[in-house]
Motif scaffolding. Structure first.
Motif, PDB file in Angstrom:
ATOM      1  N   TRP A  51      36.934  -2.487  11.697  1.00 60.46           N
ATOM      2  CA  TRP A  51      38.030  -1.608  12.135  1.00 60.46           C
ATOM      3  C   TRP A  51      38.629  -0.899  10.935  1.00 60.46           C
ATOM      4  O   TRP A  51      38.886  -1.510   9.903  1.00 60.46           O
TER       5      TRP A  51
ATOM      6  N   PRO B 191      42.397  -2.213  16.370  1.00 62.98           N
ATOM      7  CA  PRO B 191      41.255  -2.906  16.970  1.00 62.98           C
ATOM      8  C   PRO B 191      41.198  -2.818  18.489  1.00 62.98           C
ATOM      9  O   PRO B 191      40.146  -3.070  19.076  1.00 62.98           O
TER      10      PRO B 191
ATOM     11  N   THR C  65      39.823   1.317  18.820  1.00 61.22           N
ATOM     12  CA  THR C  65      38.811   1.912  17.942  1.00 61.22           C
ATOM     13  C   THR C  65      37.748   0.888  17.575  1.00 61.22           C
ATOM     14  O   THR C  65      37.954  -0.323  17.691  1.00 61.22           O
ATOM     15  N   MET C  66      36.614   1.381  17.117  1.00 67.95           N
ATOM     16  CA  MET C  66      35.579   0.546  16.527  1.00 67.95           C
ATOM     17  C   MET C  66      34.784   1.408  15.558  1.00 67.95           C
ATOM     18  O   MET C  66      34.399   2.538  15.884  1.00 67.95           O
TER      19      MET C  66
ATOM     20  N   GLU D 261      33.202   6.265  13.614  1.00 68.46           N
ATOM     21  CA  GLU D 261      34.350   5.582  14.233  1.00 68.46           C
ATOM     22  C   GLU D 261      34.519   6.071  15.666  1.00 68.46           C
ATOM     23  O   GLU D 261      34.635   7.271  15.913  1.00 68.46           O
TER      24      GLU D 261
ATOM     25  N   THR E 142      36.581  -4.670  22.641  1.00 65.83           N
ATOM     26  CA  THR E 142      37.788  -4.277  21.927  1.00 65.83           C
ATOM     27  C   THR E 142      38.847  -5.380  22.027  1.00 65.83           C
ATOM     28  O   THR E 142      38.789  -6.255  22.895  1.00 65.83           O
TER      29      THR E 142
END
Length: 375
Positions: free
Chosen positions: A34, A38, A41-42, A89, A117
């Motif tokens: 990340w 977290p 997003t990843m 991302e 996630t």
């Protein structure tokens, strides 16, 4: 004929030494982390051969994907060749949701993988677990065993307490990723910098982390995580003001700090780190940090809860987890020691609404230690 065999053998060895044997047909060394929230997003990183410069991730709730994101690549020279890392991302994801993805480019796709996630920050209803371990230092197969076992136990992510390699060279990192296997394609991985990373660009090129990548924090459900750089006393002092503001600013009920160097250790390798005790521990006391994970000494150690230099039920528990493959040191004992053992191991932390349960396993699955913190 003998001369030809010698030439072929020399070419074979040269390829091994320059990373040729680590080449793959498709994307490899795939790993997740990340850079931002977290829950939404990843970041996905992977290696390819130098001629492939497209950085694409296809993702969605099923293996049919339906979404696509592009990113950038990092290029530098090592091992007498161009090294290419791809970085993408994914953003605007839904919290606590499992996604399928593949990475690469047309004609050069990875297999299908999944990731989940985080629960939204502050969500204390969703239980989860994560693994903490550190200090590989050449023991690549041991690190691979730990990651495989942790993934089988259903961990959501992994924290590494530093020291991937002995010399921080590209070839050593390539071996580390080979040893880690495919687990990191599904389990987000958040390391701290160890002394054997040596502040070299190699470490920072291998991982995509928040902020300046040296020290940072993030929330995962009800837990506030802080990663610190304990390389020198100067760095410890540089972070003190940031650490004070960070711990003061969080409203999360649980606080976990990770760094490489121990505050308290009776291990036969290094022992206590005075500048960690001098510049950080009073802030842990002031803001009620629950756990401090570190490595550096190659053993397992747990303290009693400590506050203001003495055992106190309201204090911080300090855990040394440096048993991911590096040569073990003798485990010692001191006034703070609740448990210590010289053994390869990993720590599984299970987070529930009102408690943290830490279970420490040896490589054969034996439970070495277990303790619970409650609020």
């Amino acid at each position: 004929e003998k001369m030809l065999r010698r030439v072929l053998l020399a070419v074979f060895l040269l390829c091994a030494l320059t990373g040729g044997l680590l080449a793959e047909e498709g994307p490899w060394a795939i790993h997740l982390s990340w850079q931002h929230d977290p829950a939404t997003t990843m970041t996905i990183m992977w290696r390819t051969e130098p001629e492939i410069k497209d950085s694409i991730v296809q993702y969605g709730l099923t293996p049919e994907y339906g979404n696509e994101a592009s990113g950038d690549y990092i290029s530098y020279t090592a091992l007498h060749k161009e090294i290419v890392w791809h970085v993408v991302e994914l953003t605007e994801l839904s919290p606590n949701t499992t996604y399928h993805y593949r990475c690469g480019a047309p004609g050069n796709w990875s297999d299908d993988y999944t990731f989940t996630t985080a629960p939204a920050a502050g969500n204390s209803r969703t239980g989860f677990s994560f693994v903490v371990f550190g200090d590989t230092r050449g023991g690549y197969s041991t690190t691979g065993e730990i990651l495989t076992a942790a993934k089988e136990k259903g961990v959501r992510f992994a924290i590494f307490t530093g020291d991937f390699t002995n010399g921080a060279g590209q070839y050593e990192y390539d071996l580390w990723f080979k040893g880690a296997g495919e687990s990191l394609a599904s389990v987000p991985f958040m390391p701290v910098h160890g002394n054997h990373e040596m502040m070299k660009n190699t470490y920072f090129d291998e991982f995509a982390l928040p902020d300046n990548e040296m020290w940072f924090s993030y929330d995962y459900g009800p837990v506030h995580f802080v990663h610190l750089l304990s390389q020198t006393e100067d760095y410890a002092l540089d972070q003190r003001g940031w650490l004070l503001r960070d711990l003061k600013g969080t409203t999360q009920p649980w606080k976990i700090v990770v760094a490489h160097h121990p505050a308290y250790s009776a291990g036969g390798g290094h022992g206590c780190t005075q500048y960690v005790l001098d510049h950080w521990v009073d802030l842990f006391d002031r803001f009620h940090v629950d756990l401090y994970f570190c490595g550096h000494d190659h053993d397992y150690e747990r303290t009693w809860p400590i506050r203001e230099g003495r055992i106190d039920a309201q204090g911080t528990v300090y855990v040394v987890t440096g048993g991911a493959g590096a040569p073990l040191v003798e485990a010692g004992r001191d006034w703070w020691t609740a448990m210590s053992e010289s053994v390869y191991h990993y720590c599984i932390v299970n987070v529930q609404p009102s408690q943290l349960r830490v279970t420490v396993y040896s490589l054969d699955g034996t439970v070495l230690d277990a303790f619970t913190l409650k609020k």
